[in-house]
Design an enzyme around this catalytic site. Structure first.
Site, PDB file in Angstrom:
ATOM      1  NE  ARG A  88      -1.748   0.413   0.405  1.00  0.00           N
ATOM      2  CZ  ARG A  88      -0.559   0.438  -0.213  1.00  0.00           C
ATOM      3  NH1 ARG A  88       0.142  -0.652  -0.343  1.00  0.00           N
ATOM      4  NH2 ARG A  88      -0.090   1.562  -0.680  1.00  0.00           N
ATOM      5  NE  ARG A 123       6.603   7.720  -3.858  1.00  0.00           N
ATOM      6  CZ  ARG A 123       5.962   6.796  -3.164  1.00  0.00           C
ATOM      7  NH1 ARG A 123       6.528   6.229  -2.126  1.00  0.00           N
ATOM      8  NH2 ARG A 123       4.743   6.478  -3.489  1.00  0.00           N
ATOM      9  NE  ARG A 156       3.938   4.913  -7.064  1.00  0.00           N
ATOM     10  CZ  ARG A 156       3.754   4.301  -5.901  1.00  0.00           C
ATOM     11  NH1 ARG A 156       4.775   3.804  -5.234  1.00  0.00           N
ATOM     12  NH2 ARG A 156       2.539   4.181  -5.395  1.00  0.00           N
ATOM     13  NE  ARG A 167      -0.839   6.368  -3.458  1.00  0.00           N
ATOM     14  CZ  ARG A 167       0.468   6.504  -3.662  1.00  0.00           C
ATOM     15  NH1 ARG A 167       0.918   7.551  -4.311  1.00  0.00           N
ATOM     16  NH2 ARG A 167       1.290   5.599  -3.233  1.00  0.00           N
TER      17      ARG A 167
HETATM   18  P1  AMP Z   1       2.231   1.300  -3.176  1.00  0.00           P
HETATM   19  O1  AMP Z   1       3.347   1.252  -4.141  1.00  0.00           O
HETATM   20  O2  AMP Z   1       2.418   0.352  -2.031  1.00  0.00           O
HETATM   21  O3  AMP Z   1       1.907   2.708  -2.721  1.00  0.00           O
HETATM   22  O4  AMP Z   1       0.932   0.775  -3.960  1.00  0.00           O
HETATM   23  C1  AMP Z   1       0.444   1.436  -5.115  1.00  0.00           C
HETATM   24  C2  AMP Z   1      -1.020   1.112  -5.337  1.00  0.00           C
HETATM   25  O5  AMP Z   1      -1.178  -0.300  -5.531  1.00  0.00           O
HETATM   26  C3  AMP Z   1      -1.948   1.454  -4.169  1.00  0.00           C
HETATM   27  O6  AMP Z   1      -2.355   2.797  -4.164  1.00  0.00           O
HETATM   28  C4  AMP Z   1      -3.102   0.491  -4.436  1.00  0.00           C
HETATM   29  O7  AMP Z   1      -3.920   0.956  -5.485  1.00  0.00           O
HETATM   30  C5  AMP Z   1      -2.383  -0.756  -4.908  1.00  0.00           C
HETATM   31  N1  AMP Z   1      -2.022  -1.640  -3.764  1.00  0.00           N
HETATM   32  C6  AMP Z   1      -0.775  -1.977  -3.347  1.00  0.00           C
HETATM   33  N2  AMP Z   1      -0.814  -2.799  -2.284  1.00  0.00           N
HETATM   34  C7  AMP Z   1      -2.139  -2.997  -2.029  1.00  0.00           C
HETATM   35  C8  AMP Z   1      -2.849  -3.732  -1.044  1.00  0.00           C
HETATM   36  N3  AMP Z   1      -2.225  -4.451  -0.102  1.00  0.00           N
HETATM   37  N4  AMP Z   1      -4.206  -3.697  -1.087  1.00  0.00           N
HETATM   38  C9  AMP Z   1      -4.861  -2.999  -2.040  1.00  0.00           C
HETATM   39  N5  AMP Z   1      -4.260  -2.271  -2.973  1.00  0.00           N
HETATM   40  C10 AMP Z   1      -2.908  -2.259  -2.985  1.00  0.00           C
END
Ligand code: AMP
Length: 211
Positions: A88, A123, A156, A167
């Site tokens: 990311r 969602r 969530r 985000r």
């Molecule tokens: P997601 O389910 O992929 O939207 O991830 C949820 C949250 O987890 C994100 O908003 C970040 O706070 C954290 N997160 C997930 N993947 C990463 C990553 N590769 N780098 C940093 N934070 C992450």
């Protein structure tokens, strides 16, 4: 197949990852799901990540790089994998390169911000296995219950509208530059996310058939 899925939060990465995973018999590694599981279990890593995820910010690079290193070393990743939500940031992409991991493609699912905000309100995720659903576009067979494991579907915390805005700005600032990074490496594929899951899947599978 070693694949990275890119795209804004809510673009449909998790949903498409589930489908590709099954078709190619390779695991999906979702850093978001791993972090949510750690939060639920109250592990040290979960506690470290909590404040960041609740604000819609990224967890520090070294934490997620550690998670990925450990996960990719497991046996089931030998024949390939899908990375959903990693890398990311550019330093995370560089860390992956430094691990000696070459991917076949980085596939970006493109969805406009206004559409993302609309989608996020519907969602739902499974509180048990992390599978994703949508009240309109991907309904479970039984209301509020996961098709796969039978646990409850929940909203969530970080899908609240204010957090979604944060985000999205984090995505544009820190994650979108990865498109140029993988384009320069000749690995970038782009598809436009459609309203219907199966229409996006058709575009995704079409793009993957060319690699
Ligand atoms: P997601 O389910 O992929 O939207 O991830 C949820 C949250 O987890 C994100 O908003 C970040 O706070 C954290 N997160 C997930 N993947 C990463 C990553 N590769 N780098 C940093 N934070 C992450």
């Amino acid at each position: 197949m070693r694949l990275i899925l890119l795209g804004a939060p809510g673009a449909g990465k998790g949903t498409q990852a589930e489908i590709i995973s099954e078709k190619y018999s390779i695991p999906t590694i979702s850093t978001g799901n791993i972090i949510r599981a750690a939060l639920k279990e109250g592990t040290e890593m979960g506690l470290r990540a909590k404040a960041y995820t609740e604000r819609g910010e990224l967890v520090p690079d070294e934490v997620v790089i550690g998670i990925i290193k450990e996960r990719l070393a497991q046996d089931d990743c030998r024949e390939g994998f899908i990375l959903d939500g990693f890398p990311r940031t550019i330093p995370q992409a560089k860390a992956l390169d430094e691990m000696g991991i070459t991917v076949d493609a980085a596939l970006s699912i493109e969805v406009d911000d206004s559409e993302i905000v609309k989608r996020m309100s519907g969602r739902r995720v499974c509180s048990g296995c992390g599978a994703s659903y949508h009240t309109e576009f991907k309904k479970p067979e039984k209301d509020g219950v996961c098709n796969l494991c039978g646990d409850d579907l929940v909203i969530r915390k970080d899908d609240e509208p204010e957090t979604v805005k944060n985000r999205l700005s984090v995505y544009h600032d820190q994650t979108e530059p990865l498109k140029s990074y993988y384009k320069a490496a000749g690995k970038l594929l782009e598809v436009k996310g459609q309203d219907k899951v199966e229409d996006t899947t058709a575009l995704v599978l079409g793009a993957l058939s060319g690699i």
